[in-house]
Design an enzyme around this catalytic site. Structure first.
Site, PDB file in Angstrom:
ATOM      1  N   GLY A   1       0.728  -1.222  -0.125  1.00 53.34           N
ATOM      2  CA  GLY A   1       0.049  -0.064  -0.084  1.00 53.34           C
ATOM      3  C   GLY A   1       1.055   1.206   0.063  1.00 53.34           C
ATOM      4  O   GLY A   1       0.327   2.467   0.284  1.00 53.34           O
ATOM      5  N   SER A   2       2.022   1.064  -0.327  1.00 51.98           N
ATOM      6  CA  SER A   2       2.826   2.287  -0.557  1.00 51.98           C
ATOM      7  C   SER A   2       2.191   3.473  -1.244  1.00 51.98           C
ATOM      8  O   SER A   2       2.307   4.707  -1.158  1.00 51.98           O
ATOM      9  CB  SER A   2       4.323   2.065  -0.816  1.00 51.98           C
ATOM     10  OG  SER A   2       4.587   1.748  -2.033  1.00 51.98           O
ATOM     11  N   ASN A   3       1.706   2.949  -2.455  1.00 50.17           N
ATOM     12  CA  ASN A   3       0.799   3.963  -3.477  1.00 50.17           C
ATOM     13  C   ASN A   3      -0.171   4.459  -2.714  1.00 50.17           C
ATOM     14  O   ASN A   3      -0.485   5.602  -3.094  1.00 50.17           O
ATOM     15  CB  ASN A   3       0.798   3.428  -4.820  1.00 50.17           C
ATOM     16  CG  ASN A   3       1.771   3.199  -5.893  1.00 50.17           C
ATOM     17  OD1 ASN A   3       2.158   4.015  -6.521  1.00 50.17           O
ATOM     18  ND2 ASN A   3       2.268   2.058  -5.807  1.00 50.17           N
TER      19      ASN A   3
ATOM     20  N   LEU B   1      -9.482  -9.205 -10.504  1.00 46.61           N
ATOM     21  CA  LEU B   1     -10.225  -8.844 -11.779  1.00 46.61           C
ATOM     22  C   LEU B   1     -11.741  -7.899 -11.209  1.00 46.61           C
ATOM     23  O   LEU B   1     -12.267  -8.475 -10.352  1.00 46.61           O
ATOM     24  CB  LEU B   1     -10.838  -9.678 -12.748  1.00 46.61           C
ATOM     25  CG  LEU B   1     -11.189  -9.424 -14.114  1.00 46.61           C
ATOM     26  CD1 LEU B   1      -9.875  -8.816 -14.786  1.00 46.61           C
ATOM     27  CD2 LEU B   1     -11.627 -10.899 -14.576  1.00 46.61           C
TER      28      LEU B   1
ATOM     29  N   ASN C   1      -6.409   2.123 -12.863  1.00 45.57           N
ATOM     30  CA  ASN C   1      -5.505   1.368 -12.432  1.00 45.57           C
ATOM     31  C   ASN C   1      -3.875   1.634 -12.677  1.00 45.57           C
ATOM     32  O   ASN C   1      -3.763   2.478 -13.490  1.00 45.57           O
ATOM     33  CB  ASN C   1      -5.485  -0.170 -12.934  1.00 45.57           C
ATOM     34  CG  ASN C   1      -4.693  -1.330 -12.405  1.00 45.57           C
ATOM     35  OD1 ASN C   1      -4.499  -1.461 -11.437  1.00 45.57           O
ATOM     36  ND2 ASN C   1      -3.945  -2.130 -13.487  1.00 45.57           N
TER      37      ASN C   1
ATOM     38  N   HIS D   1      -0.188  -0.102 -13.429  1.00 41.50           N
ATOM     39  CA  HIS D   1       0.410  -1.360 -13.812  1.00 41.50           C
ATOM     40  C   HIS D   1       1.918  -0.929 -13.968  1.00 41.50           C
ATOM     41  O   HIS D   1       2.347  -0.060 -14.322  1.00 41.50           O
ATOM     42  CB  HIS D   1      -0.009  -1.915 -15.137  1.00 41.50           C
ATOM     43  CG  HIS D   1       0.419  -3.287 -15.749  1.00 41.50           C
ATOM     44  ND1 HIS D   1      -0.107  -4.194 -14.669  1.00 41.50           N
ATOM     45  CD2 HIS D   1       1.475  -3.749 -16.225  1.00 41.50           C
ATOM     46  CE1 HIS D   1       0.888  -5.524 -15.243  1.00 41.50           C
ATOM     47  NE2 HIS D   1       1.553  -5.072 -16.022  1.00 41.50           N
TER      48      HIS D   1
HETATM   49  C1  GAR Z   1       2.649  -1.472  -7.621  1.00 43.38           C
HETATM   50  O1  GAR Z   1       4.186  -1.408  -8.393  1.00 43.38           O
HETATM   51  C2  GAR Z   1       1.731  -1.391  -8.711  1.00 43.38           C
HETATM   52  O2  GAR Z   1       1.994  -0.861  -9.902  1.00 43.38           O
HETATM   53  C3  GAR Z   1       1.571  -3.071  -8.824  1.00 43.38           C
HETATM   54  O3  GAR Z   1       1.597  -3.333  -7.417  1.00 43.38           O
HETATM   55  C4  GAR Z   1       2.764  -2.703  -6.712  1.00 43.38           C
HETATM   56  C5  GAR Z   1       1.796  -2.291  -5.296  1.00 43.38           C
HETATM   57  O4  GAR Z   1       3.102  -1.682  -4.579  1.00 43.38           O
HETATM   58  N1  GAR Z   1       0.458  -3.382  -9.346  1.00 43.38           N
HETATM   59  C6  GAR Z   1       0.284  -4.588 -10.270  1.00 43.38           C
HETATM   60  O5  GAR Z   1       1.251  -5.162 -10.303  1.00 43.38           O
HETATM   61  C7  GAR Z   1      -1.256  -4.768 -10.810  1.00 43.38           C
HETATM   62  N2  GAR Z   1      -0.997  -5.625 -11.821  1.00 43.38           N
HETATM   63  P1  GAR Z   1       2.279  -1.048  -3.228  1.00 43.38           P
HETATM   64  O6  GAR Z   1       1.506  -1.851  -2.359  1.00 43.38           O
HETATM   65  O7  GAR Z   1       3.606  -0.710  -2.381  1.00 43.38           O
HETATM   66  O8  GAR Z   1       1.766   0.480  -3.690  1.00 43.38           O
END
Ligand code: GAR
Length: 190
Positions: free
Chosen positions: A12-14, A86, A101, A103
């Protein structure tokens, strides 16, 4: 105020970065964080950030329960920030062009079912790509196939590991994801 909900399955850093970015906004409010994993670190982050967090099951996701909750909460936009399931047709129908989203690669390459997180970075390195990056896109009923809103590129060097590449990609995500969300919302409501 546009009310948005974030969905995350892991660290969940994003999600945290987006909450912080909009903390002082007078246009966009992060109303809640949803997660499908009871052990996801994003739950701790939500607590620290004082954003309500909801943990839900696959059946709640598929049965329409989450869709009803989002509507009850008057959510207008859904942001998938590292979310791996999904999206059911019902949710897409209720939020047309209102689901975004991110990616961690340059779609259409390295997308589709099973292509998430470290799997993506491992595949990019294995194929000796010279670049990777991020794709921010609208969500439709197929994995990673909706309209692309934005892409940014980073170099991949022969020394890169999945971890070092993930760090480069995360850097791009932190810089661009909140501003692209803001632009997409402003554009849709202008
Ligand atoms: C992120 O890099 C995002 O782009 C990716 O998961 C990571 C989550 O990081 N998403 C996917 O792969 C979707 N197919 P986070 O939990 O630290 O935000």
């Amino acid at each position: 105020m546009k009310r948005i909900a974030l969905f995350a399955s892991g660290s969940g850093s994003n999600a945290e970065n987006i909450v912080r970015y909009f903390a002082e906004s007078s246009e966009i409010q992060v109303v809640a964080i949803f997660t499908n994993r009871p052990d996801a670190y994003v739950i701790q982050r939500a607590q620290t950030l004082q954003v309500p967090c909801f943990i839900f099951s696959k059946s709640a996701w598929k049965s329409g329960e989450i869709c009803s909750k989002l509507r009850e909460m008057e959510i207008e936009w859904i942001i998938l920030a590292g979310f791996l399931w999904l999206v059911p047709e019902e949710i897409i129908a209720h939020f047309p062009n209102r689901i975004i989203n991110i990616h961690p690669a340059l779609l259409p390459d390295y997308g589709g079912k099973g292509m998430f997180g470290h799997h993506v970075h491992e595949a990019v390195i294995q194929n000796r790509e010279s670049q990777s990056g991020i794709t921010i896109h609208l969500v439709n009923a197929e994995y990673d196939k909706g309209e692309v809103l934005f892409q940014a590129v980073c170099p991949v060097s022969p020394e890169d590991t999945p971890e070092s590449l993930a760090a480069k990609v995360h850097e791009l995500e932190y810089i661009h994801f909140p501003t692209i969300i803001q632009q997409a919302i402003q554009k849709a409501h202008s």
